[in-house]
Structures are given as structure tokens and as C-alpha cells.
Design a protein around this motif. Structure first.
Motif, PDB file in Angstrom:
ATOM      1  N   ASP A   1       0.010   3.439   8.850  1.00  0.00           N
ATOM      2  CA  ASP A   1       0.196   2.225   9.639  1.00  0.00           C
ATOM      3  C   ASP A   1      -1.053   1.930  10.467  1.00  0.00           C
ATOM      4  O   ASP A   1      -1.465   0.782  10.601  1.00  0.00           O
ATOM      5  CB  ASP A   1       1.419   2.349  10.551  1.00  0.00           C
ATOM      6  CG  ASP A   1       2.734   2.145   9.797  1.00  0.00           C
ATOM      7  OD1 ASP A   1       2.712   1.529   8.711  1.00  0.00           O
ATOM      8  OD2 ASP A   1       3.772   2.594  10.304  1.00  0.00           O
ATOM      9  N   GLN A   2      -1.655   2.963  10.997  1.00  0.00           N
ATOM     10  CA  GLN A   2      -2.868   2.783  11.808  1.00  0.00           C
ATOM     11  C   GLN A   2      -4.000   2.194  10.959  1.00  0.00           C
ATOM     12  O   GLN A   2      -4.697   1.281  11.410  1.00  0.00           O
ATOM     13  CB  GLN A   2      -3.307   4.108  12.419  1.00  0.00           C
ATOM     14  CG  GLN A   2      -4.537   3.966  13.298  1.00  0.00           C
ATOM     15  CD  GLN A   2      -4.982   5.293  13.903  1.00  0.00           C
ATOM     16  OE1 GLN A   2      -4.283   6.296  13.799  1.00  0.00           O
ATOM     17  NE2 GLN A   2      -6.129   5.284  14.547  1.00  0.00           N
ATOM     18  N   GLN A   3      -4.170   2.691   9.732  1.00  0.00           N
ATOM     19  CA  GLN A   3      -5.215   2.157   8.848  1.00  0.00           C
ATOM     20  C   GLN A   3      -4.948   0.694   8.514  1.00  0.00           C
ATOM     21  O   GLN A   3      -5.865  -0.132   8.528  1.00  0.00           O
ATOM     22  CB  GLN A   3      -5.290   2.975   7.555  1.00  0.00           C
ATOM     23  CG  GLN A   3      -5.864   4.354   7.739  1.00  0.00           C
ATOM     24  CD  GLN A   3      -5.717   5.196   6.470  1.00  0.00           C
ATOM     25  OE1 GLN A   3      -4.672   5.190   5.820  1.00  0.00           O
ATOM     26  NE2 GLN A   3      -6.779   5.914   6.132  1.00  0.00           N
ATOM     27  N   ARG A   4      -3.699   0.365   8.213  1.00  0.00           N
ATOM     28  CA  ARG A   4      -3.348  -1.023   7.907  1.00  0.00           C
ATOM     29  C   ARG A   4      -3.665  -1.921   9.098  1.00  0.00           C
ATOM     30  O   ARG A   4      -4.225  -3.006   8.946  1.00  0.00           O
ATOM     31  CB  ARG A   4      -1.865  -1.130   7.540  1.00  0.00           C
ATOM     32  CG  ARG A   4      -1.540  -0.718   6.132  1.00  0.00           C
ATOM     33  CD  ARG A   4      -0.080  -1.005   5.801  1.00  0.00           C
ATOM     34  NE  ARG A   4       0.812   0.013   6.324  1.00  0.00           N
ATOM     35  CZ  ARG A   4       1.140   1.128   5.682  1.00  0.00           C
ATOM     36  NH1 ARG A   4       0.658   1.359   4.478  1.00  0.00           N
ATOM     37  NH2 ARG A   4       1.961   1.999   6.218  1.00  0.00           N
ATOM     38  N   GLU A   5      -3.289  -1.488  10.289  1.00  0.00           N
ATOM     39  CA  GLU A   5      -3.533  -2.286  11.488  1.00  0.00           C
ATOM     40  C   GLU A   5      -5.023  -2.463  11.747  1.00  0.00           C
ATOM     41  O   GLU A   5      -5.459  -3.554  12.132  1.00  0.00           O
ATOM     42  CB  GLU A   5      -2.840  -1.649  12.687  1.00  0.00           C
ATOM     43  CG  GLU A   5      -1.327  -1.801  12.624  1.00  0.00           C
ATOM     44  CD  GLU A   5      -0.607  -1.186  13.818  1.00  0.00           C
ATOM     45  OE1 GLU A   5      -1.248  -0.932  14.851  1.00  0.00           O
ATOM     46  OE2 GLU A   5       0.612  -0.976  13.689  1.00  0.00           O
TER      47      GLU A   5
ATOM     48  N   SER B   1       0.803  -1.224   0.000  1.00  0.00           N
ATOM     49  CA  SER B   1       0.000   0.000   0.000  1.00  0.00           C
ATOM     50  C   SER B   1       0.833   1.270   0.000  1.00  0.00           C
ATOM     51  O   SER B   1       0.314   2.344  -0.316  1.00  0.00           O
ATOM     52  CB  SER B   1      -0.960   0.000   1.190  1.00  0.00           C
ATOM     53  OG  SER B   1      -0.243  -0.004   2.408  1.00  0.00           O
ATOM     54  N   GLY B   2       2.103   1.163   0.359  1.00  0.00           N
ATOM     55  CA  GLY B   2       2.971   2.343   0.376  1.00  0.00           C
ATOM     56  C   GLY B   2       2.372   3.457   1.206  1.00  0.00           C
ATOM     57  O   GLY B   2       1.889   3.238   2.315  1.00  0.00           O
ATOM     58  N   SER B   3       2.386   4.654   0.661  1.00  0.00           N
ATOM     59  CA  SER B   3       1.893   5.810   1.412  1.00  0.00           C
ATOM     60  C   SER B   3       0.385   6.007   1.279  1.00  0.00           C
ATOM     61  O   SER B   3      -0.165   6.958   1.821  1.00  0.00           O
ATOM     62  CB  SER B   3       2.627   7.070   0.949  1.00  0.00           C
ATOM     63  OG  SER B   3       2.365   7.293  -0.422  1.00  0.00           O
TER      64      SER B   3
END
Length: 189
Positions: free
Chosen positions: A144-148, A138-140
Motif C-alpha cells: 500500500d505504501q508503494q502504491r501511495e 497490482s495485488g501483492s
């Protein structure tokens, strides 16, 4: 990981004649090794392509040589895939590609995905491993919070938590669904 014990290809100085060096026995052996997912004509085409990639006629392809294939160079998994394909002989090269075949089973496809997520190659995948791969994908575009949050939700729906360690069978449970698309078209000359 694939076996590197059996050097399968024989190369000539003139790469134009490489396909003539593949015998019917060799083709049958490769077909059996990849569960008959490729036709004889596709095996010959793959052999020609393999010989083109193997620029120094070493009998195996390197990660750098694989990166000349547009489908891999453009794939967001490319760096992880490279770890899996570096140093493959022809027979194992075709076996690797068979997971991308339209007729491959979902299990074969999920096994490949599992190997990509199994960052350290120990046969298990952690929350951190998945986040690392998602970061590469996903890169930018995602924080990180959204991915988690997304991963926590997916794991929760499948009955797992952030602390869960996923084995291959867990991955199959989560990802084995009809319509999983991972295909690479094999051009036939």
C-alpha cells in the motif's frame, strides 16, 4: 452508464440464424451509435458473438456471460468492467467495445478508464478510489505504501495532490497522451 431503454436484438430459437436477423438498417444504426468504429462485417461478427453470449436469448448479456470472453476474464479490470457491462443490449454492448477499438480516440479510451476508477459512479475520482483500483491491479506485487508513493508522484507531476478530487477533464489531462493502448481485436468470420 449506458441506456437500457431500447432492446435492440431479436433472437431466434436457432442461434445459428441470428446473423440473418440483423438488417442493414440495424447495422447502420449500430455503426452510427459507435461512431463508425466498426465495419459492417465486424458488427455482424459482434452480433453473432453477442447472441452466443446471451445464452437464454434475453436480449441483453449478464456479467456472468461476459466473463466467458477470455479477454475480459483475464483482464485485471474485469470486476470493475463487469459493473459497467452487466445488462447491456447489443447496441450498447458494441458502444462499450468501441472504446477498445484501435481507431477510438484517446478521449473515448480515457472516458472508459475514468468510469473504471470512478468507484461509486458519482463523476469524480479520489486518491482513495485510485488506490483501490491500483490494489486490484497490482495485488501483492506492491505494498500500500508503494502504491501511495507512486500515485502521489504521478499526481504531483500533473499538478494535483492526494486531496484533489479528479473530474473527467482532469483524467483527460493526466492520461490523454498519444499511444494509449486499449484494444480488443474483433475476429471477423
Amino acid at each position: 452508464m449506458f441506456s437500457h431503454k431500447f432492446m435492440f436484438c431479436w433472437f431466434s430459437i436457432n442461434m445459428g440464424t441470428a446473423s440473418s436477423m440483423l438488417t442493414q438498417y440495424d447495422i447502420d444504426d449500430v455503426q452510427e451509435h459507435c461512431n463508425n468504429l466498426f465495419s459492417q462485417q465486424e458488427i455482424v461478427s459482434l452480433y453473432k458473438r453477442f447472441c452466443q453470449l446471451d445464452r437464454n436469448a434475453k436480449g441483453f448479456v449478464s456479467a456472468d456471460e461476459i466473463m466467458t470472453v477470455p479477454e475480459f476474464a483475464l483482464n485485471s479490470f474485469s470486476q470493475r468492467l463487469l459493473k459497467m457491462v452487466d445488462g447491456l443490449n447489443f447496441k450498447d454492448f458494441v458502444a462499450f467495445l468501441s472504446a477498445f477499438n484501435a481507431n477510438a480516440s484517446n478521449r473515448q479510451k480515457v472516458e472508459l478508464v475514468f468510469k473504471v476508477y470512478d468507484v461509486d459512479g458519482h463523476g469524480k475520482v479520489t486518491f482513495t478510489d485510485v488506490i483501490e483500483v491500483l490494489r486490484d491491479l497490482s495485488g501483492s506485487f506492491m505494498s500500500d505504501q508503494q502504491r501511495e508513493e507512486v500515485l502521489s508522484h504521478v499526481l504531483s507531476e500533473a499538478g494535483y495532490t492526494r486531496e484533489s478530487t479528479l473530474m473527467l477533464e482532469d483524467f483527460i489531462k493526466i492520461l490523454d497522451y498519444p499511444g494509449l493502448k486499449m484494444e480488443v481485436e474483433v475476429p471477423v468470420d
